[in-house]
Design a protein around this motif. Structure first.
Motif, PDB file in Angstrom:
ATOM      1  N   SER A   5       0.839  -1.131   0.027  1.00  0.00           N
ATOM      2  CA  SER A   5       0.121   0.096  -0.028  1.00  0.00           C
ATOM      3  C   SER A   5       1.086   1.243   0.040  1.00  0.00           C
ATOM      4  O   SER A   5       0.723   2.445  -0.762  1.00  0.00           O
ATOM      5  CB  SER A   5      -1.013   0.020   1.116  1.00  0.00           C
ATOM      6  N   CYS A   6       1.969   1.284   0.865  1.00  0.00           N
ATOM      7  CA  CYS A   6       2.501   2.262   0.952  1.00  0.00           C
ATOM      8  C   CYS A   6       3.424   2.631  -0.632  1.00  0.00           C
ATOM      9  O   CYS A   6       3.736   3.667  -0.921  1.00  0.00           O
ATOM     10  CB  CYS A   6       3.667   2.037   1.839  1.00  0.00           C
ATOM     11  N   PHE A   7       3.983   1.441  -1.174  1.00  0.00           N
ATOM     12  CA  PHE A   7       4.792   1.352  -2.614  1.00  0.00           C
ATOM     13  C   PHE A   7       3.530   1.785  -3.446  1.00  0.00           C
ATOM     14  O   PHE A   7       4.126   2.739  -4.280  1.00  0.00           O
ATOM     15  CB  PHE A   7       4.989   0.012  -2.709  1.00  0.00           C
ATOM     16  N   GLY A   8       2.256   1.651  -3.561  1.00  0.00           N
ATOM     17  CA  GLY A   8       1.614   2.383  -4.419  1.00  0.00           C
ATOM     18  C   GLY A   8       1.230   3.783  -4.261  1.00  0.00           C
ATOM     19  O   GLY A   8       1.070   4.654  -5.110  1.00  0.00           O
ATOM     20  N   ALA A   9       1.299   4.389  -3.037  1.00  0.00           N
ATOM     21  CA  ALA A   9       1.218   5.487  -2.503  1.00  0.00           C
ATOM     22  C   ALA A   9       2.491   6.347  -2.891  1.00  0.00           C
ATOM     23  O   ALA A   9       2.370   7.602  -3.543  1.00  0.00           O
ATOM     24  CB  ALA A   9       0.860   5.957  -1.008  1.00  0.00           C
ATOM     25  N   LEU A  10       3.605   5.775  -2.932  1.00  0.00           N
ATOM     26  CA  LEU A  10       4.715   6.605  -3.382  1.00  0.00           C
ATOM     27  C   LEU A  10       4.689   6.636  -5.073  1.00  0.00           C
ATOM     28  O   LEU A  10       4.956   7.654  -5.491  1.00  0.00           O
ATOM     29  CB  LEU A  10       6.078   5.656  -2.939  1.00  0.00           C
TER      30      LEU A  10
END
Length: 484
Positions: A308-313
């Protein structure tokens, strides 16, 4: 090296296909995926602790989460009004430039480059690194150096992907948006089941005032609004959205309704399973929750949170590079950064520029310090953007506005933003004071460099020669078709 011209008629596709420019590849689905995918990042998995700590009790923390959703919707609707009447990409920067003038716009750009964007990316990067490797070190905490190393690898890969292909980045964002909703669902479902079985003991005395500190409420809003941050990214890529007059308003309305409901249910689930003390003691609330509910499958949650964090980045990098691109095109940033790769049609220089300061912020490594550090400038300028909308509406009443919000909405958003910013100077004077000072440091930079007459000719010549050499090295040229 290439001149800008109007978009040719639809029938002249060969002329378009051979030109270098940022193409309209963002459909409604991709726009919603970009927005949901950048809103749901690390915030809902790390911010509950900070919201609870600064609000003082469970009941008020839930009210703050709902208020943050409503406030974000007001801001998003105001930005949708601007995005359908001002057709340029660039988000905050372009709207300030068009409504309040070049100085506030440059200060927003300066704060974005030296503070807001690197700190924001670093916060999400560090959450990504922590959640990804935390299960490996259970029951101990992951070493800080390992977290920073993983974070650096992750952000490097994302920037490389965005340099390579707009389509790949957009498709990846859609995949990650689905994974984010799955991660939230794995938290909501066990919590709702437990709540339906009568586990309400953690909500007893939900509004206990013994630990209430009113001066900390703005910091609770900062953490909550950080979790909602990202609703404005669709405005950064206006020129690349298909049918923006329809798709921008639809995107923000659908995305924020989904996210607000999801966040409220997620927090209720947290408090159904965990006590307030357990939430405050946890370094990774979602992981602690999973250990209580999913048992042997608990390792799935941190992996999903990391993704999820990777997608936000990915969404944040994709969108924010367009602000530097737009500023360069407007003459307030070096011209190299308005150039596009001749084969990939990606804003390569603008993407690469973000890397050095991001790496520096990751090396600092304090999640909550970084959050307070950049929130002052971020929310100050958002309030100024919506103030600019009110002024713009008064100044140009005849300008076509395909999506027009009642003025009470931007007025409410502006007032609350400026109130929170003012209160934060009292609540956390050190971090917010530093943020204010860094923002104002852009003033001498503006007056010394932007008016061309103040830059010695020999310096301009050297700079121009360097720009040409970097153009050749990166294989980039100015866009050849005007897209606004």
């Amino acid at each position: 090296m290439g001149t800008s011209k109007e978009i040719p008629p639809d029938g002249d596709t060969k002329k378009q296909d051979g030109a270098v420019y940022l193409r309209q590849k963002i459909t409604l689905l991709r726009a919603i995926s970009l927005t949901i995918g950048t809103i749901i990042g690390s915030g809902i998995f790390i911010s509950p602790k900070a919201v609870l700590k600064n609000s003082g009790n469970v009941g008020l923390s839930l009210i703050i989460w709902l208020a943050c959703g409503v406030l974000s919707m007001c801001g998003a609707l105001s930005y949708a009004d601007l995005g359908t009447s001002i057709k340029k990409s660039g988000g905050h920067y372009i709207y300030l430039l068009e409504t309040l003038g070049p100085v506030p716009a440059f200060l927003r750009l300066w704060a974005e480059f030296v503070m807001i964007r690197p700190a924001n990316i670093a916060v999400v990067c560090l959450a990504f690194g922590r959640y990804l490797i935390e299960p490996v070190f259970v029951p101990c905490h992951a070493p800080a150096l390992a977290v920073k190393f993983i974070s650096t690898i992750g952000i490097t890969f994302i920037i490389a992907l965005n340099c390579w292909s707009v389509t790949w980045s957009a498709n990846l964002q859609t995949v990650f948006a689905v994974l984010k909703l799955l991660a939230i669902g794995l938290i909501i479902v066990p919590g709702m089941i437990a709540l339906s079985e009568g586990h309400t003991e953690n909500f007893q005395d939900a509004f206990d005032t013994t630990s209430l500190a009113l001066d900390k409420i703005p910091l609770a809003f900062y953490s909550g609004m950080f979790a909602f941050g990202g609703w404005f990214y669709v405005n950064f890529v206006t020129e690349e959205i298909i049918n923006p007059e329809r798709n921008i308003p639809l995107t923000v309305i659908v995305s924020l309704i989904v996210v607000t409901i999801g966040y409220l249910l997620t927090n209720v689930s947290y408090y159904t399973i965990l006590t307030a003390d357990e939430v405050l003691a946890s370094e990774a609330v979602a992981v602690t929750f999973a250990e209580h509910t999913l048992k042997q499958f608990s390792s799935v949650i941190p992996i999903l949170v990391a993704l999820s964090c990777f997608g936000a980045l990915n969404g944040g990098i994709f969108a924010s590079s367009r602000m530097l691109f737009a500023a360069s095109r407007e003459g307030q940033w070096p011209p190299l950064f308005s150039m596009i790769h001749i084969r990939r049609n990606t804003p390569l220089p603008a993407l690469l520029l973000m890397m050095p300061l991001v790496f520096l912020m990751i090396s600092i490594g304090d999640l909550y310090g970084l959050l307070n550090f950049y929130s002052f400038s971020r929310w100050l300028f958002m309030g100024l953007v919506t103030l600019g909308l009110i002024i713009h509406r008064r100044r140009y009443p005849e300008l076509p506005r395909p999506f027009k919000v009642p003025l009470i909405i931007p007025l409410l958003f502006t007032t609350i933003c400026l109130f929170i910013v003012g209160m934060s100077l009292y609540s956390d004077p050190v971090n917010t004071g530093i943020g204010c000072a860094i923002t104002l440091s852009g003033l001498p930079v503006y007056y010394l460099t932007i008016p061309k007459s103040r830059v010695p000719k020999r310096w301009r010549d050297v700079f121009n020669r360097l720009t040409v050499k970097l153009q050749v090295l990166m294989e980039v040229v100015p866009q050849e078709i005007q897209t606004y």
